[in-house]
Design a protein around this motif. Structure first.
Motif, PDB file in Angstrom:
ATOM      1  N   GLN A  93       1.000  -1.427   0.452  1.00  0.00           N
ATOM      2  CA  GLN A  93      -0.150  -0.054   0.087  1.00  0.00           C
ATOM      3  C   GLN A  93       0.868   1.741   0.006  1.00  0.00           C
ATOM      4  N   PRO A  94       1.955   1.439   0.734  1.00  0.00           N
ATOM      5  CA  PRO A  94       2.779   2.904   0.662  1.00  0.00           C
ATOM      6  C   PRO A  94       3.444   3.019  -0.969  1.00  0.00           C
ATOM      7  N   LEU A  95       3.468   1.518  -1.578  1.00  0.00           N
ATOM      8  CA  LEU A  95       4.238   1.701  -2.847  1.00  0.00           C
ATOM      9  C   LEU A  95       2.948   2.763  -3.582  1.00  0.00           C
ATOM     10  N   LEU A  96       2.441   2.078  -3.455  1.00  0.00           N
ATOM     11  CA  LEU A  96       0.825   2.186  -4.103  1.00  0.00           C
ATOM     12  C   LEU A  96       0.341   4.135  -4.063  1.00  0.00           C
ATOM     13  N   ASP A  97       0.495   4.220  -2.176  1.00  0.00           N
ATOM     14  CA  ASP A  97       0.320   5.214  -2.557  1.00  0.00           C
ATOM     15  C   ASP A  97       1.491   6.361  -2.915  1.00  0.00           C
ATOM     16  N   ALA A  98       2.877   6.120  -2.943  1.00  0.00           N
ATOM     17  CA  ALA A  98       3.567   7.067  -3.129  1.00  0.00           C
ATOM     18  C   ALA A  98       4.447   7.130  -4.823  1.00  0.00           C
ATOM     19  N   SER A  99       3.566   6.063  -5.845  1.00  0.00           N
ATOM     20  CA  SER A  99       3.321   5.912  -7.455  1.00  0.00           C
ATOM     21  C   SER A  99       2.607   6.269  -7.905  1.00  0.00           C
ATOM     22  N   ALA A 100       0.992   7.866  -7.383  1.00  0.00           N
ATOM     23  CA  ALA A 100      -0.030   7.812  -7.598  1.00  0.00           C
ATOM     24  C   ALA A 100       0.275   9.146  -8.283  1.00  0.00           C
ATOM     25  N   THR A 101       1.414   9.707  -7.936  1.00  0.00           N
ATOM     26  CA  THR A 101       1.634  11.329  -9.105  1.00  0.00           C
ATOM     27  C   THR A 101       2.813  10.913  -9.948  1.00  0.00           C
ATOM     28  N   LEU A 102       3.034   9.899 -10.670  1.00  0.00           N
ATOM     29  CA  LEU A 102       4.019   9.121 -11.824  1.00  0.00           C
ATOM     30  C   LEU A 102       2.629   8.541 -12.488  1.00  0.00           C
ATOM     31  N   PRO A 103       2.969   9.152 -13.956  1.00  0.00           N
ATOM     32  CA  PRO A 103       2.395   9.400 -15.376  1.00  0.00           C
ATOM     33  C   PRO A 103       2.564   7.680 -15.570  1.00  0.00           C
ATOM     34  N   ASN A 104       2.239   6.742 -15.125  1.00  0.00           N
ATOM     35  CA  ASN A 104       1.868   5.613 -15.403  1.00  0.00           C
ATOM     36  C   ASN A 104       1.324   5.056 -13.899  1.00  0.00           C
ATOM     37  N   ALA A 105       0.972   5.573 -13.021  1.00  0.00           N
ATOM     38  CA  ALA A 105       0.198   4.722 -12.109  1.00  0.00           C
ATOM     39  C   ALA A 105      -0.766   4.403 -11.737  1.00  0.00           C
ATOM     40  N   GLU A 148      -1.472   2.315 -14.294  1.00  0.00           N
ATOM     41  CA  GLU A 148      -0.799   0.974 -14.826  1.00  0.00           C
ATOM     42  C   GLU A 148      -0.132   0.187 -14.072  1.00  0.00           C
ATOM     43  N   ILE A 149       1.094   1.211 -12.727  1.00  0.00           N
ATOM     44  CA  ILE A 149       1.583   0.379 -11.168  1.00  0.00           C
ATOM     45  C   ILE A 149       0.479   0.416 -10.460  1.00  0.00           C
ATOM     46  N   GLY A 150      -0.675   0.450 -10.272  1.00  0.00           N
ATOM     47  CA  GLY A 150      -1.891   0.511  -9.887  1.00  0.00           C
ATOM     48  C   GLY A 150      -2.143  -1.321 -10.073  1.00  0.00           C
ATOM     49  N   ARG A 151      -2.488  -1.092 -11.233  1.00  0.00           N
ATOM     50  CA  ARG A 151      -3.436  -2.738 -12.412  1.00  0.00           C
ATOM     51  C   ARG A 151      -2.192  -3.666 -11.437  1.00  0.00           C
ATOM     52  N   LEU A 152      -0.550  -3.217 -11.465  1.00  0.00           N
ATOM     53  CA  LEU A 152       0.307  -4.479 -11.073  1.00  0.00           C
ATOM     54  C   LEU A 152      -0.048  -5.033  -9.927  1.00  0.00           C
ATOM     55  N   ILE A 153      -0.174  -3.732  -8.660  1.00  0.00           N
ATOM     56  CA  ILE A 153      -0.837  -4.624  -7.488  1.00  0.00           C
ATOM     57  C   ILE A 153      -1.666  -4.876  -7.248  1.00  0.00           C
ATOM     58  N   GLU A 154      -2.609  -4.836  -7.669  1.00  0.00           N
ATOM     59  CA  GLU A 154      -3.803  -5.131  -7.860  1.00  0.00           C
ATOM     60  C   GLU A 154      -3.423  -6.724  -7.607  1.00  0.00           C
ATOM     61  N   GLN A 155      -2.723  -7.297  -8.807  1.00  0.00           N
ATOM     62  CA  GLN A 155      -2.467  -8.402  -9.381  1.00  0.00           C
ATOM     63  C   GLN A 155      -1.570  -8.888  -8.645  1.00  0.00           C
ATOM     64  N   THR A 156      -1.085  -9.039  -7.597  1.00  0.00           N
ATOM     65  CA  THR A 156      -0.507  -9.155  -7.023  1.00  0.00           C
ATOM     66  C   THR A 156      -0.956  -9.381  -5.626  1.00  0.00           C
ATOM     67  N   MET A 157      -2.415  -8.635  -4.958  1.00  0.00           N
ATOM     68  CA  MET A 157      -3.553  -9.117  -4.292  1.00  0.00           C
ATOM     69  C   MET A 157      -4.101  -9.597  -4.270  1.00  0.00           C
ATOM     70  N   SER A 158      -4.238 -10.104  -5.923  1.00  0.00           N
ATOM     71  CA  SER A 158      -5.153 -11.383  -5.620  1.00  0.00           C
ATOM     72  C   SER A 158      -5.364 -12.354  -5.678  1.00  0.00           C
ATOM     73  N   GLY A 159      -3.889 -13.206  -4.942  1.00  0.00           N
ATOM     74  CA  GLY A 159      -4.528 -14.501  -3.827  1.00  0.00           C
ATOM     75  C   GLY A 159      -5.018 -14.558  -3.006  1.00  0.00           C
ATOM     76  N   PRO A 160      -5.788 -15.759  -2.492  1.00  0.00           N
ATOM     77  CA  PRO A 160      -6.674 -16.367  -1.837  1.00  0.00           C
ATOM     78  C   PRO A 160      -6.245 -15.700  -0.039  1.00  0.00           C
ATOM     79  N   SER A 161      -4.513 -15.487  -0.342  1.00  0.00           N
ATOM     80  CA  SER A 161      -4.300 -15.223   1.292  1.00  0.00           C
ATOM     81  C   SER A 161      -3.518 -14.180   1.212  1.00  0.00           C
ATOM     82  N   ASP A 162      -3.359 -13.374   2.498  1.00  0.00           N
ATOM     83  CA  ASP A 162      -2.933 -11.427   1.807  1.00  0.00           C
ATOM     84  C   ASP A 162      -1.626 -11.700   1.926  1.00  0.00           C
ATOM     85  N   GLU A 163      -0.905 -13.241   1.554  1.00  0.00           N
ATOM     86  CA  GLU A 163       0.629 -13.057   0.867  1.00  0.00           C
ATOM     87  C   GLU A 163       0.461 -12.466  -0.630  1.00  0.00           C
ATOM     88  N   LEU A 164       1.384 -11.061  -0.656  1.00  0.00           N
ATOM     89  CA  LEU A 164       1.515 -10.736  -2.391  1.00  0.00           C
ATOM     90  C   LEU A 164       1.794 -12.035  -2.791  1.00  0.00           C
TER      91      LEU A 164
END
Length: 587
Positions: free
Chosen positions: A553-565, A567-583
């Motif tokens: 989450q901190p990386l997602l927040d820090a990347s919000a102002t970058l031109p490809n925010a 894309e970064i958000g979509r990739l991070i969401e994919q790391t959270m798409s598992g059945p557990s809390d593990e990235l």
């Protein structure tokens, strides 16, 4: 202080070569023992055996620096096998003595059952010299034996009584003094020995060489096959470590305190050193820099780098026998096991140590490190020895972190190793001073990269695209050379990762270097730099993410102002798409 000159010693060795071992070893050893007991061996027998012969060999034929530690005796009588083993007296000479005594030739042997003594007694037949000469056809000059056996004798210290008994006159030559000393010590004039298997002449040319002021030199022994002595390290351990640290730090490496000392100390006690750590902690760079520093400081051969692959085995490390029966030896066998200067140190670096099973390819070496003789057998059956100062430095990633590609390291291997975890210097810096950790590292990272590329250019090895790299590297030299927007965003993104416990383990200087280089390669304006940073986050940082969902989450927040925010958000969401809390890793 007159000693045997080198030229005469080598002449004597050449003259003795081809003689029978009984002539050069057994007869003199028996004569010396008989003289010690004041017995004429042609009229009585003396206690004698392999132990007496072995002591004689140790006294006169065992040379320090033998090329094979299992063959310490310089057999000057043999051109085919110039070095003999310690078993030579028991397995070789004893058999020959027994055969001749059994035939009643040359030697007389009486067993304890015949004498009542605890061991065998031996003597010489009256025709021992003629019998042995008839078999071997090679007599030996007594003066040649005297030159070899008396090579360390200072002729000025020989007892005058010995010289007087030899009737040498008022001013004898040194060679005559040595000859008289030898005859006094061995009493070769027994039975028919002199005039048959031994001759008593001194070649005229021998008298033309003046004796030397010093004993036989190492260089002369090297002509006889002795290894050159290793250069001596005169500094103490702390000075050696300090010199190595200075050379490594001069290359811009962020050296963790005490690391060099731990490695060198482990080497000195005989361990392999295994560097474990996250990718980017500098394991390989440190290994190569330390190897190069050792090479420069001690004038060693270049470190041998061995990259390990998943299918690596002993044939890849040492060698194998081809289908046609010939043998192919790998670099480790040629350069280390068969090194012509095995007393000198050598650094061997195993890169990605545990990509293959360590015991599959390194078992022979691991066993050798624990043996006194340090034997490693080559594919053709030849026995080689692992040199004492073979300093092994291995890099590997943790099996726990990468079980898909790494193999476990067994307990016996760990027992023979010192395992050092490479610290994450960037993570440690962040814990000490989070405000300046990233900015403070940028200048060094850029300077190191510029030095590397410029070094290739100055050496005439510039690659095709190095001109592009140098143009970019010359456009920026410090953190402040980036736009304020890029500076702020780089610190924010990096600190967002480093503020998490998992991030401080994997976000290394190596990863930061890659991100910084992405900015260096961009145009020098804010938008281009922010675009480059955003791409680096998406392409480099997100794929390293690990830990719980909250760590992303901190990386997602820090990347919000970058031109490809987005894309970064979509990739991070994919790391959270598992059945557990593990990235989840995206790759």
């Amino acid at each position: 202080m007159p000693y045997v000159p080198a030229h005469l010693l080598l002449e004597a060795v050449n003259a003795i070569e081809g003689a029978h071992a009984l002539t050069v070893v057994t007869l003199p050893a028996l004569l010396r023992e008989a003289k010690r007991q004041n017995v004429d061996p042609t009229t009585a027998q003396v206690p004698y055996g392999g132990g007496v012969e072995e002591q004689y060999l140790k006294d006169f034929y065992e040379l320090p620096g033998a090329p094979d530690p299992h063959r310490p005796y310089r057999a000057i009588w043999s051109g085919d096998t110039p070095w003999q083993t310690r078993k030579f007296t028991g397995g070789g000479l004893q058999r020959q003595r027994g055969q001749r005594a059994g035939r009643g030739e040359v030697l007389i042997q009486r067993k304890p059952a015949q004498t009542g003594l605890p061991g065998d007694v031996w003597g010489l037949t009256p025709s021992a010299g003629a019998d042995l000469l008839a078999e071997t056809k090679k007599p030996v000059r007594l003066i040649d034996l005297a030159l070899w056996i008396g090579r360390d004798v200072d002729t000025s210290t020989i007892d005058p009584a010995i010289l007087a008994a030899a009737n040498l006159g008022p001013a004898p030559d040194d060679i005559d003094k040595l000859n008289a000393w030898f005859k006094h010590e061995f009493r070769p004039a027994c039975g028919d020995l002199v005039g048959t298997i031994f001759t008593d002449d001194v070649p005229t040319e021998y008298r033309s060489f003046a004796f030397a002021a010093d004993p036989v030199s190492d260089e002369t022994y090297q002509q006889l096959g002795v290894l050159p002595p290793a250069p001596t390290v005169t500094d103490d351990l702390s000075a050696v470590v300090g010199s190595l640290e200075g050379r490594i730090q001069a290359k811009g490496f962020q050296l963790p305190p005490g690391l060099v000392g731990r490695v060198v100390t482990a080497w000195l006690r005989g361990d392999l050193v295994v560097l474990v750590g996250q990718p980017g902690t500098g394991k390989t760079l440190f290994a190569t820099l330390l190897g190069s520093a050792m090479e420069q400081l001690f004038d060693l051969d270049a470190p041998l780098m061995i990259p390990v692959r998943a299918d690596f085995d002993e044939a890849e490390l040492i060698g194998y026998e081809r289908l046609d029966g010939t043998v192919h030896l790998q670099d480790f066998a040629r350069e280390i096991l068969l090194d012509d200067a095995p007393l000198e140190a050598r650094v061997v670096i195993f890169e990605e140590f545990n990509l293959a099973s360590v015991e599959t390819y390194l078992s022979a070496v691991l066993v050798a490190t624990q043996e006194r003789e340090r034997i490693v057998r080559l594919p053709d059956g030849e026995v080689a020895s692992l040199p004492i100062d073979t300093f092994v430095l291995a890099t590997c990633n943790s099996f726990r972190d990468e079980p898909e590609t790494r193999t476990r390291v067994s307990s016996p291997t760990k027992r023979r190793s010192t395992t050092i975890t490479m610290p994450n210097v960037l993570g440690d810096r962040y814990e000490d001073d989070p405000d300046t950790a990233v900015a403070g590292a940028v200048q060094t990272l850029i300077a190191n990269e510029r030095e590397r590329v410029e070094g290739r250019k100055s050496a005439g090895h510039a690659s095709q695209f190095d001109s592009l790299r140098l143009t970019a590297l010359h456009s920026v030299s410090d953190f402040e050379d980036f736009s304020p927007e890029a500076q702020q965003a780089l610190v924010a993104v990096s600190n967002a990762v480093l503020e998490t416990t998992s991030g401080r383990s994997w976000f290394t200087l190596g990863i930061l270097r890659d991100v910084v280089m992405a900015l260096v390669m961009s145009e020098r304006d804010a938008h281009a730099e922010l675009t480059a940073l955003g791409n680096a986050v998406a392409d480099k940082i997100v794929h390293q993410l690990r830990g719980a969902h909250s760590d992303a989450q901190p990386l997602l927040d820090a990347s919000a102002t970058l031109p490809n925010a987005e894309e970064i958000g979509r990739l991070i969401e994919q790391t959270m798409s598992g059945p557990s809390d593990e990235l989840l890793p995206l790759l």
